[in-house]
Design a protein around this motif. Sequence first.
Motif, short mmCIF file in Angstrom:
data_model
loop_
_atom_site.label_atom_id
_atom_site.label_comp_id
_atom_site.label_asym_id
_atom_site.label_seq_id
_atom_site.Cartn_x
_atom_site.Cartn_y
_atom_site.Cartn_z
N PHE A 1 5.06 0.48 3.29
CA PHE A 1 4.51 0.78 4.67
C PHE A 1 4.22 -0.41 5.49
CE2 PHE A 1 4.65 5.48 3.35
CZ PHE A 1 5.38 5.85 4.19
N ASP A 2 3.39 -1.19 4.73
CA ASP A 2 2.83 -2.32 5.24
C ASP A 2 4.05 -3.30 5.62
OD1 ASP A 2 0.33 -1.47 4.99
OD2 ASP A 2 -0.05 -2.74 2.95
N ILE A 3 5.08 -3.39 4.93
CA ILE A 3 6.16 -4.28 5.35
C ILE A 3 7.07 -3.65 6.60
CG2 ILE A 3 8.58 -5.00 4.61
CD1 ILE A 3 7.36 -5.29 1.90
N LEU A 4 7.04 -2.59 6.57
CA LEU A 4 7.56 -1.51 7.75
C LEU A 4 6.75 -1.91 8.93
CD1 LEU A 4 9.78 0.48 8.83
CD2 LEU A 4 8.00 2.57 8.09
N GLN A 5 5.61 -1.99 9.01
CA GLN A 5 4.93 -2.13 9.94
C GLN A 5 5.30 -3.64 10.69
OE1 GLN A 5 0.68 -2.79 9.64
NE2 GLN A 5 -0.03 -1.81 11.51
N VAL A 6 5.52 -4.50 9.79
CA VAL A 6 5.79 -5.77 10.21
C VAL A 6 6.81 -5.80 10.91
CG1 VAL A 6 6.12 -8.32 9.24
CG2 VAL A 6 4.09 -6.93 8.49
N VAL A 7 7.88 -5.43 10.39
CA VAL A 7 9.44 -5.44 10.60
C VAL A 7 9.88 -4.48 11.75
CG1 VAL A 7 10.22 -6.64 8.63
CG2 VAL A 7 10.49 -4.06 8.72
N ASP A 8 9.54 -3.49 11.87
CA ASP A 8 9.66 -2.47 13.03
C ASP A 8 8.60 -2.04 13.91
OD1 ASP A 8 10.58 0.07 14.23
OD2 ASP A 8 10.97 0.92 12.43
N GLU B 1 -0.66 12.30 -2.86
CA GLU B 1 -0.26 11.73 -4.04
C GLU B 1 1.07 10.90 -4.15
OE1 GLU B 1 0.31 13.75 -8.53
OE2 GLU B 1 1.57 14.58 -7.04
N SER B 2 2.21 11.12 -3.49
CA SER B 2 3.30 10.59 -3.42
C SER B 2 3.13 9.30 -2.39
CB SER B 2 4.46 11.28 -3.00
OG SER B 2 4.29 12.02 -1.80
N THR B 3 2.77 9.52 -1.31
CA THR B 3 2.74 8.55 -0.15
C THR B 3 1.97 7.29 -0.47
OG1 THR B 3 3.05 10.13 1.50
CG2 THR B 3 2.28 7.85 2.20
N ILE B 4 0.73 7.72 -1.19
CA ILE B 4 -0.32 6.15 -1.32
C ILE B 4 0.49 5.49 -2.50
CG2 ILE B 4 -2.31 5.81 -2.99
CD1 ILE B 4 -3.39 8.48 -1.91
N LYS B 5 1.52 5.67 -3.15
CA LYS B 5 2.22 4.85 -3.96
C LYS B 5 3.10 3.83 -3.23
CE LYS B 5 2.41 7.57 -8.21
NZ LYS B 5 1.26 8.59 -7.83
N TYR B 6 3.36 4.24 -1.88
CA TYR B 6 4.36 3.15 -1.06
C TYR B 6 3.31 2.39 -0.16
CZ TYR B 6 8.05 6.29 -3.13
OH TYR B 6 8.81 6.83 -3.87
N GLU B 7 2.02 2.30 -0.38
CA GLU B 7 1.35 1.45 0.53
C GLU B 7 1.84 0.16 1.03
OE1 GLU B 7 -3.12 -0.42 0.62
OE2 GLU B 7 -2.46 1.06 -0.86
N LYS B 8 2.41 -0.51 0.16
CA LYS B 8 2.86 -1.93 0.45
C LYS B 8 4.23 -2.09 1.13
CE LYS B 8 0.70 -4.29 -3.47
NZ LYS B 8 0.86 -5.00 -4.82
N CYS C 1 0.69 3.17 10.86
CA CYS C 1 0.56 2.47 9.52
C CYS C 1 -1.22 2.73 9.33
CB CYS C 1 1.01 1.06 9.44
SG CYS C 1 0.60 0.72 7.82
N PRO C 2 -1.52 3.16 8.35
CA PRO C 2 -3.07 3.27 8.17
C PRO C 2 -3.69 2.01 7.54
CG PRO C 2 -1.90 4.96 6.86
CD PRO C 2 -0.77 4.03 7.38
N SER C 3 -4.67 1.73 8.23
CA SER C 3 -5.52 0.42 7.59
C SER C 3 -5.59 0.42 6.16
CB SER C 3 -6.75 -0.12 8.41
OG SER C 3 -7.58 1.19 8.36
N TYR C 4 -6.34 -0.52 5.55
CA TYR C 4 -6.63 -1.01 4.09
C TYR C 4 -7.86 0.21 3.93
CZ TYR C 4 -8.66 -2.79 -0.09
OH TYR C 4 -8.98 -2.97 -1.57
N GLU C 5 -8.43 0.19 4.85
CA GLU C 5 -9.61 1.10 4.46
C GLU C 5 -9.39 2.66 4.64
OE1 GLU C 5 -9.65 -1.35 6.79
OE2 GLU C 5 -11.11 -2.60 5.69
N GLN D 1 13.77 2.03 1.51
CA GLN D 1 14.27 1.76 0.43
C GLN D 1 14.43 0.28 -0.02
OE1 GLN D 1 14.40 3.89 -2.31
NE2 GLN D 1 13.89 5.72 -1.18
N ASP D 2 14.80 -0.46 0.84
CA ASP D 2 14.86 -1.92 0.57
C ASP D 2 13.20 -2.61 0.69
OD1 ASP D 2 17.65 -1.79 0.70
OD2 ASP D 2 17.70 -2.32 2.90
N TYR D 3 12.52 -2.00 1.49
CA TYR D 3 11.07 -2.39 1.53
C TYR D 3 10.43 -1.90 0.19
CZ TYR D 3 12.42 -2.44 6.35
OH TYR D 3 13.08 -2.74 7.57
N VAL D 4 10.85 -0.81 -0.30
CA VAL D 4 10.15 -0.44 -1.64
C VAL D 4 10.50 -1.51 -2.73
CG1 VAL D 4 10.31 1.37 -3.40
CG2 VAL D 4 10.30 1.93 -0.91
#
Length: 458
Positions: free
Chosen positions: A192-199, A183-190, A205-209, A153-156
């Motif tokens: 998840f990107d932050i989560l990948q960096v800190v955890d 439909e719900s998860t795609i909205k949280y892409e950024k 974590c899916p790639s951009y493509e 939630q903080d990353y969001v």
Amino acid sequence: MCNIPNRVCLTSDVWTAATSEGYICLTVHFVDENWRLVSKILNFCRMKPPHTGVELEATLFDCLKQWGIDKKVFSITLDNAFVNDNMQDILKNHLRVQNSLLCDGEFFHVHCSAYILNLIVQEGLKVTNETLFKIRESVKYVRGSDGRMIKFQDYVQDAGIDTTIGLRLDVSTRWNSTYLMLESTIKYEKAFDILQVVDRNYKYCPSYEEWRKGEKLCEFLEPFYETTNMVSGSCYPTSNLYFMQVWKIESFGAILDPRLKLDFLRFCYTKLDPLTSHEKVNNVKDKFDKLYGEYANNFNATSGSKPSNESNLLSKSHGDGNRSKKSRLFNEFKMFQNETKSTIGKSELDLYLDESQVDYDDTEKFNVLYYWKSNEKRFSTLSILARDVLSIPITTIASESAFSIGGRVLTKYRSSTLPKNVQMLICARNWLHGFVESPSDNDETKTLESSMQQDIED
């Protein structure tokens, strides 16, 4: 049931209970004399093995004979199981022998669209297995503990994501839940990107493509999801609505929708393939003309010797042999109108198709059955055809809904319930309350069961 004013459409399916006993369900769909769409379970009975096409057909035909509707059948909707193909072939030939099918059964068998849609989607999902796996595992990882959820939630918030949907986890065997997950998860892409960096423990974590593939997959699934919701509801729609969702098929229901008619079919087929659109529209029109011709012939044959409502009304007002000149003039005018129409060569179908379409923008809550009820006198033959075609179910959902009720009636804890009592419980519940589930379903079942307790013990 045998007194309904038109033909009936059927759905059927076979179910194996928790006790390993086989049951067959037969449902009927028709538009009644008040122009209401009716769906009822005709039979829910024990189906002893073997479940061959011959045995299934014998059970269904016997049920139709008992209800007195074996000569009123218009269509039957089944899933694509081989045994069902065999069964409908035998049933069609059985009904042909007594000359009770229209157009020699050309429009008798309807394939379950929900089953076909599922095959299409499952084939499409095979291409994106890796992307789906990563998105699904990402949702599982975040939802795996309260601590991760709080941090996420903080990353969001850090990513500036403004949504209240929340992460949804799908059931891998149900593609409609996969659509909701995407439909719900795609909205949280950024996030998840932050989560990948800190955890460092997060490895999915899916790639951009892959996120882009997920978006395209979500777009692909959306129309299938909407269509499935529409055809799988407990209040079953009239067949004209199916074409709006699945318009890559030939549909008589669309022609009978005054908002669509042939022009909408022409538009849809042109979008698919401009080179073959004219041929496809003509093919649908020719088959519809053939079907209408059967109704016109049958209607004239059965009603030609009967006095019209106007004649009955006049005879009551003026007596059988003492009609006024005004009444005779009115009858002569009616005859003139009929002769003029026959001279011009305009059938009811031609007149209906020549009229301009109903404005779609003004008919968001348009009721096609009310339209045909209002125009029943103008299109006396075509309205009878509309009753039958618009009541065709596009899926076997009605029968499958009965199985969900059956699963609550016959469980491993109530495995001694006699088949005749299972049938009574399910059929009585359906005829009293229809297919719509209510919070009090379990109470209703208990009440019915209590009243039959003595029979069960016997």
